[in-house]
Design a protein around this motif. Structure first.
Motif, PDB file in Angstrom:
ATOM      1  N   ALA A   1      -8.735  -7.057   5.754  1.00  0.00           N
ATOM      2  CA  ALA A   1      -7.396  -6.393   5.603  1.00  0.00           C
ATOM      3  C   ALA A   1      -7.546  -5.385   4.065  1.00  0.00           C
ATOM      4  O   ALA A   1      -6.825  -4.876   2.946  1.00  0.00           O
ATOM      5  CB  ALA A   1      -6.160  -7.012   5.020  1.00  0.00           C
ATOM      6  N   ASN A   2      -8.624  -5.941   3.591  1.00  0.00           N
ATOM      7  CA  ASN A   2      -8.906  -5.892   1.960  1.00  0.00           C
ATOM      8  C   ASN A   2      -9.091  -4.459   2.304  1.00  0.00           C
ATOM      9  O   ASN A   2      -9.848  -3.787   2.332  1.00  0.00           O
ATOM     10  CB  ASN A   2     -10.228  -6.745   1.174  1.00  0.00           C
ATOM     11  CG  ASN A   2     -10.110  -7.837   1.434  1.00  0.00           C
ATOM     12  OD1 ASN A   2      -8.974  -8.781   1.557  1.00  0.00           O
ATOM     13  ND2 ASN A   2     -10.620  -8.610   2.360  1.00  0.00           N
ATOM     14  N   ILE A   3      -8.538  -3.383   0.663  1.00  0.00           N
ATOM     15  CA  ILE A   3      -9.064  -2.496   0.821  1.00  0.00           C
ATOM     16  C   ILE A   3      -8.894  -1.491  -0.449  1.00  0.00           C
ATOM     17  O   ILE A   3      -8.248  -2.621  -2.152  1.00  0.00           O
ATOM     18  CB  ILE A   3      -7.283  -1.263   1.468  1.00  0.00           C
ATOM     19  CG1 ILE A   3      -7.877  -0.207   1.425  1.00  0.00           C
ATOM     20  CG2 ILE A   3      -6.295  -1.700   0.632  1.00  0.00           C
ATOM     21  CD1 ILE A   3      -6.769   0.616   2.352  1.00  0.00           C
TER      22      ILE A   3
ATOM     23  N   TYR B   1      -3.574   1.541   8.039  1.00  0.00           N
ATOM     24  CA  TYR B   1      -3.335   1.734   6.759  1.00  0.00           C
ATOM     25  C   TYR B   1      -3.819   3.371   6.998  1.00  0.00           C
ATOM     26  O   TYR B   1      -2.928   4.386   6.024  1.00  0.00           O
ATOM     27  CB  TYR B   1      -4.832   1.526   6.502  1.00  0.00           C
ATOM     28  CG  TYR B   1      -4.663   0.343   5.301  1.00  0.00           C
ATOM     29  CD1 TYR B   1      -3.508  -0.640   5.989  1.00  0.00           C
ATOM     30  CD2 TYR B   1      -5.440   0.287   5.257  1.00  0.00           C
ATOM     31  CE1 TYR B   1      -3.679  -2.010   5.460  1.00  0.00           C
ATOM     32  CE2 TYR B   1      -5.878  -2.053   4.900  1.00  0.00           C
ATOM     33  CZ  TYR B   1      -4.505  -2.681   5.190  1.00  0.00           C
ATOM     34  OH  TYR B   1      -4.763  -3.908   4.586  1.00  0.00           O
ATOM     35  N   GLN B   2      -4.678   3.744   8.082  1.00  0.00           N
ATOM     36  CA  GLN B   2      -4.745   5.646   8.329  1.00  0.00           C
ATOM     37  C   GLN B   2      -2.998   5.714   8.531  1.00  0.00           C
ATOM     38  O   GLN B   2      -3.256   6.911   7.189  1.00  0.00           O
ATOM     39  CB  GLN B   2      -5.338   5.332   9.712  1.00  0.00           C
ATOM     40  CG  GLN B   2      -6.828   5.773   9.467  1.00  0.00           C
ATOM     41  CD  GLN B   2      -8.127   5.625  10.587  1.00  0.00           C
ATOM     42  OE1 GLN B   2      -7.505   4.728  11.424  1.00  0.00           O
ATOM     43  NE2 GLN B   2      -8.909   7.029  10.487  1.00  0.00           N
TER      44      GLN B   2
ATOM     45  N   LEU C   1       0.630  -0.975  -0.227  1.00  0.00           N
ATOM     46  CA  LEU C   1       0.063   0.193  -0.305  1.00  0.00           C
ATOM     47  C   LEU C   1       0.955   1.697   0.180  1.00  0.00           C
ATOM     48  O   LEU C   1       0.670   2.216  -0.442  1.00  0.00           O
ATOM     49  CB  LEU C   1      -0.450   0.313   0.981  1.00  0.00           C
ATOM     50  CG  LEU C   1      -1.576   1.467   1.533  1.00  0.00           C
ATOM     51  CD1 LEU C   1      -2.914   1.192   0.165  1.00  0.00           C
ATOM     52  CD2 LEU C   1      -2.299   1.299   2.738  1.00  0.00           C
ATOM     53  N   ASP C   2       1.806   0.802   0.842  1.00  0.00           N
ATOM     54  CA  ASP C   2       3.138   1.919   0.507  1.00  0.00           C
ATOM     55  C   ASP C   2       3.713   2.286  -0.486  1.00  0.00           C
ATOM     56  O   ASP C   2       3.702   3.658  -0.977  1.00  0.00           O
ATOM     57  CB  ASP C   2       4.062   1.818   2.349  1.00  0.00           C
ATOM     58  CG  ASP C   2       4.283   3.150   2.248  1.00  0.00           C
ATOM     59  OD1 ASP C   2       4.044   3.943   1.656  1.00  0.00           O
ATOM     60  OD2 ASP C   2       5.040   3.360   2.946  1.00  0.00           O
ATOM     61  N   ALA C   3       3.978   1.474  -1.270  1.00  0.00           N
ATOM     62  CA  ALA C   3       4.786   1.521  -2.136  1.00  0.00           C
ATOM     63  C   ALA C   3       4.053   2.387  -3.387  1.00  0.00           C
ATOM     64  O   ALA C   3       3.728   3.219  -4.734  1.00  0.00           O
ATOM     65  CB  ALA C   3       5.031   0.273  -2.283  1.00  0.00           C
ATOM     66  N   ILE C   4       2.510   1.564  -3.498  1.00  0.00           N
ATOM     67  CA  ILE C   4       1.672   1.946  -4.995  1.00  0.00           C
ATOM     68  C   ILE C   4       1.004   3.909  -4.228  1.00  0.00           C
ATOM     69  O   ILE C   4       1.491   4.712  -5.369  1.00  0.00           O
ATOM     70  CB  ILE C   4       0.396   1.196  -3.969  1.00  0.00           C
ATOM     71  CG1 ILE C   4       0.656  -0.294  -4.633  1.00  0.00           C
ATOM     72  CG2 ILE C   4      -1.248   1.840  -5.129  1.00  0.00           C
ATOM     73  CD1 ILE C   4      -0.808  -1.619  -4.238  1.00  0.00           C
TER      74      ILE C   4
ATOM     75  N   PRO D   1     -12.591   7.814  -1.263  1.00  0.00           N
ATOM     76  CA  PRO D   1     -12.037   7.832  -2.281  1.00  0.00           C
ATOM     77  C   PRO D   1     -11.326   5.824  -1.526  1.00  0.00           C
ATOM     78  O   PRO D   1     -10.398   5.093  -2.191  1.00  0.00           O
ATOM     79  CB  PRO D   1     -10.841   8.183  -3.004  1.00  0.00           C
ATOM     80  CG  PRO D   1     -10.890   9.308  -1.258  1.00  0.00           C
ATOM     81  CD  PRO D   1     -12.560   8.854  -0.822  1.00  0.00           C
ATOM     82  N   ILE D   2     -11.748   6.038  -0.389  1.00  0.00           N
ATOM     83  CA  ILE D   2     -11.212   4.796   0.140  1.00  0.00           C
ATOM     84  C   ILE D   2     -12.072   3.508   1.043  1.00  0.00           C
ATOM     85  O   ILE D   2     -12.614   4.307   1.947  1.00  0.00           O
ATOM     86  CB  ILE D   2      -9.841   4.993   1.504  1.00  0.00           C
ATOM     87  CG1 ILE D   2      -8.652   5.948   0.793  1.00  0.00           C
ATOM     88  CG2 ILE D   2      -8.840   3.811   2.261  1.00  0.00           C
ATOM     89  CD1 ILE D   2      -8.494   5.680   0.015  1.00  0.00           C
ATOM     90  N   THR D   3     -11.995   2.505   0.507  1.00  0.00           N
ATOM     91  CA  THR D   3     -13.045   1.609   1.069  1.00  0.00           C
ATOM     92  C   THR D   3     -13.036   0.632   1.911  1.00  0.00           C
ATOM     93  O   THR D   3     -11.505  -0.276   0.595  1.00  0.00           O
ATOM     94  CB  THR D   3     -14.220   1.421  -0.068  1.00  0.00           C
ATOM     95  OG1 THR D   3     -14.354   2.374  -0.873  1.00  0.00           O
ATOM     96  CG2 THR D   3     -15.026   0.573   0.404  1.00  0.00           C
TER      97      THR D   3
END
Lengths: 142, 142, 142, 142, 142, 142, 142, 142, 142, 142
Positions: D131-133, D90-91, D54-57, D70-72
């Motif tokens: 954990a899916n996002i 994630y936050q 997630l961080d890399a993306i 925009p975040i689900t």
């Protein structure tokens, strides 16, 4: 399933046997054989052993009578004490289909080369060692 | 062949089981099932019967515990006197993997519809009638 | 995810390992290796390092016992002061799977040639230098 | 490997992120998510967990500022006592990229529907539950 | 569009640069170069000139430091009075990325042979003559 | 050619018959039938007429006994004076394989719809009018 | 079916005959010929014999008049007592299309090599031995 | 249809002409030329003759000025009394595009070899004999 | 490169413009447009802006005169203070090709729907907002 | 080229005409028709006009006699003063093949819908307006 077709023969295998012509070869390989890397067409037959599938194949496929060695096995490696009893079983099955000729033996790497030129390799789960076998297809005379 | 992987599981079948996620279904179909026409992915397993492949699949695949009926069979057609003894065998295999729940039964055409939505169908040569079975994949918790 | 299969092994990698036979080779390559250009089949494993994936692969794949050098590394280039400490780690992992034989070393361009003939290359993100390793698959005896 | 591109991002994932436009969505899925069956494009990322990818993306992908959510995330199923601590992580990561808005939550099957319409699903080996996002891509203003 | 990725780099080009490894070569070709016929992978970049795309590529791609001539140009044909001023521009761009070494020059047909072995050719619309350039990819050390 | 397989059956046709399961249908179409446009799989059998290929197919394919109308013909169009004598020939061939049941007739456009759902269409060069025939595959009990 | 096109000619065969140019060769092979393994393009014509298809082909295809031996047969193997009466039939058909030249004969393995270079092989079910025939296409002058 | 593009040029032909670079060759072949068997890319132009398509191609394609013989014809076979008047027509068309150089002639089989290396072959229906022509593409200087 | 074809037009784009017919639409999209997800055919034009490519396209493509609104733009979103000055530039370019009609405006999601039905989308790197434009192709009268 | 086949018919077109059956339709479209976007199969025939190709097609293709309107044209748009003289030419050609029935006319968008369901569209370079024509294939009785 069809009437008169052994269930061990997959649709793909039957198609391949029908496409083969005089002189084309099929390899029936044991579970450790490098089948995908050495075959033009690799037909999976996981969970099955060779004698049963050999019997089913010979029900339909004529053996080449134009050459001296239509049946080829992989020679036991030097110093390997293994005695491939499965070869006796092969002779009985071949005899059932009237083949009483020679069982030609070639060394491992020559066998690999032949496999690469064969029309197809059937990748079984046969556990017996030195169980790989090559059949040269003959002609059907009508 | 790999260490610890039953030989009845083909490379393609293992890949498919690994790709499946929570809630995806796999159908293990008998020899007369219309597998190619009803499946998104059809994995041939000619020459094999269902109990042996069911056992091998459950060695790796968790059963869904989020739903009531993770195991589904095809109901015997009305007026058909068949008594599917193979179901007992299934219960034993499922029990071996700690599943003691219900064996859900649905009618033939409902079963076909479910098969069309399943992730994959394994086309075996099982001869027993009413032997088709659907498994819903569960989650692996680490 | 499946029970008993390390999550680092992708569905594609497992399929490839199952398709491989006796004598087929797999390369586990570091992040700078020209994997796509030198491999028949390139399996991406971005974000992972080699020791973890080597361990997972050896859990399933037997090492070839028919040849003297089933494990091959890339020799340190002349004048390069690097001391590949990762090789010690490899020896420990190999030892865990009962391999205590030689770690064969070949020069960079010979390694590239071998990679081109290998069955597959796993392209990791390993950062250590001279971390590339080739494994020759052995047989499973049942 | 390239300068400035985290190694966890595969060539395929980078290509997909570049092809995506305003409003296209990407799902980062945990190890049990039915990613292949629910995604138009499934990008394997076996062996990796979500926070790192997630961080890399987010290093490259702008978050959509034209919409409220925009975040689900996937809502915890009723009666499930799980408390997804990974959401805090994630936050923090989102905050690092200046996103301090809402974390929208939708139920499991609504999430599956959204995943089917998303541009791509990244299939990780994340072990944490729920954990899916999903991330909606925004615009780059130059 | 992504943050930090120059828009001149297409998704396909970025994927190709990431797939390339140590020693793989990329050709950036002018508008008259026979790129499709001479390249394993041809990436169109119509409407763009070379200096801008060279700059964008070098932002990410390390130059090979293991060889003497990681940068190669096409020599001016005998009797051709052209003086390729664009080479000066290349030197400046290369200098910006700390490359101050040699600009190797090879003749037209040798250049074609090299192009055929390269990992990819970027087909630009560069109008300057003798503007074709080959870059050998180096390693990223972390 | 194989022993015991009529030469009129192509490798592709045999494969298709083996893939078909209980309830799947095969259409044997005359030379004017719109076979390519109406079939999921069209198997060419140019130069052959239907009775000979019908006979060869029934040698292997069981007829469905679970339904009332496993054999379907195309009804003569209203006002068309044609009397399809070929139907008598069909009855003889079907009788040879122990089918003495009904020959169901449906109108031209209903027939087209059925053909579109069939597993395959065999496109023969049969010249007789109203010669098209649909067979529903039954089960093989072992 | 089209007006004026014999039904024995499949759409694929007609397309191939039209694509062929001056000097391209077509093999019409008997039922035992290894057609799939030896042909660049194999066109199945199961159930048909050679004389009928030869006649249909020559209706459209001009024979090469620039070379001495535009028609080639497979020589009878030494010691094989077969007398290929079908050759007489070929001469009559060829005569019908004004070809009265030589019928060239080459040995079995030379024939196989020629077949591999031919534009296409038509795989019939011809039962007569030594019935294989190669035709070199000539030019149409308008 | 587009403004300024002659309708005889198909979308595929225009794409191919644009992909070609300096030194790539295009063959415009007559109706009897073995175009599919000898060409890497065969572009059908049935119903058209060569002069009209040559004129349309030269409207866009520069002729190579770096070599002595950018235009190549097929030499009349020895003893063939044909006098290819179409060559005069070619000279006029070439003159219209400022080419006044040599028309190189090579023998039939050398021509076939060149065709096999060409970028593409345009297969026309030209009826004139010895009408085949090869053009080497030059550069556009801007 | 060809004479008279602007270099910004790729071979693929030219082919697509030639394949399009009366009433087919082409979208020229800015750098943030979701082009791959919304287009039947997506043609990358990275590094280029819209005015230059619009000009090159209109050099060849006639605008539809059979409908009232052959040119369509994306309406500014409510409350968005942006004033798309690029539209003036478009009017000048269109005027150059004799189009002085209306510039139709539709809202963002209606625009997305139109894009999905268009023949192709050209994905540029245009930075200006609300720069997306749809052109309906007209007829060429000869 | 083959004897008796007009050179305007491409190999692909002949194959398509042979695959078509009773009731399948073929569209012969003018140069401005949106053929690729509206056709299941688009056969390019650039450089040719419709009357010549219509004549060649009708040489082989029977017209459907089972329906009232086997020939369909595109109606002149309201207010369009065009008088399609080409229709007279069509009537002569059709008359040559004994068709003296109706020329059905349908409006532009209904024509587009029919084209989308047709078996194939032949994309000619016909310049005349309202020249598009649809033919329903009939049966060959032998």
């Amino acid at each position: 399933m069809l009437k008169g077709i052994p269930t061990i023969i997959s649709p793909e295998l039957m198609k391949v046997m029908m496409e083969m012509g005089h002189g084309d070869e099929i390899v029936i390989a044991d579970g450790n054989f490098p089948a995908t890397s050495h075959g033009k067409r690799c037909i999976r037959s996981d969970g099955n052993d060779i004698p049963k599938i050999l019997d089913a194949i010979l029900k339909f496929m004529p053996i080449d009578t134009y050459i001296q060695n239509p049946i080829t096995l992989m020679e036991v490696c030097e110093d390997d004490p293994v005695n491939p009893v499965i070869w006796k079983q092969y002779q009985e099955i071949l005899g059932k289909y009237k083949y009483t000729g020679n069982l030609n033996k070639i060394d491992r790497f020559e066998f690999y080369n032949r496999a690469q030129k064969a029309y197809a390799i059937v990748a079984t789960s046969e556990k017996a060692q030195y169980a790989n076998i090559i059949i040269s297809k003959g002609v059907v005379l009508l």
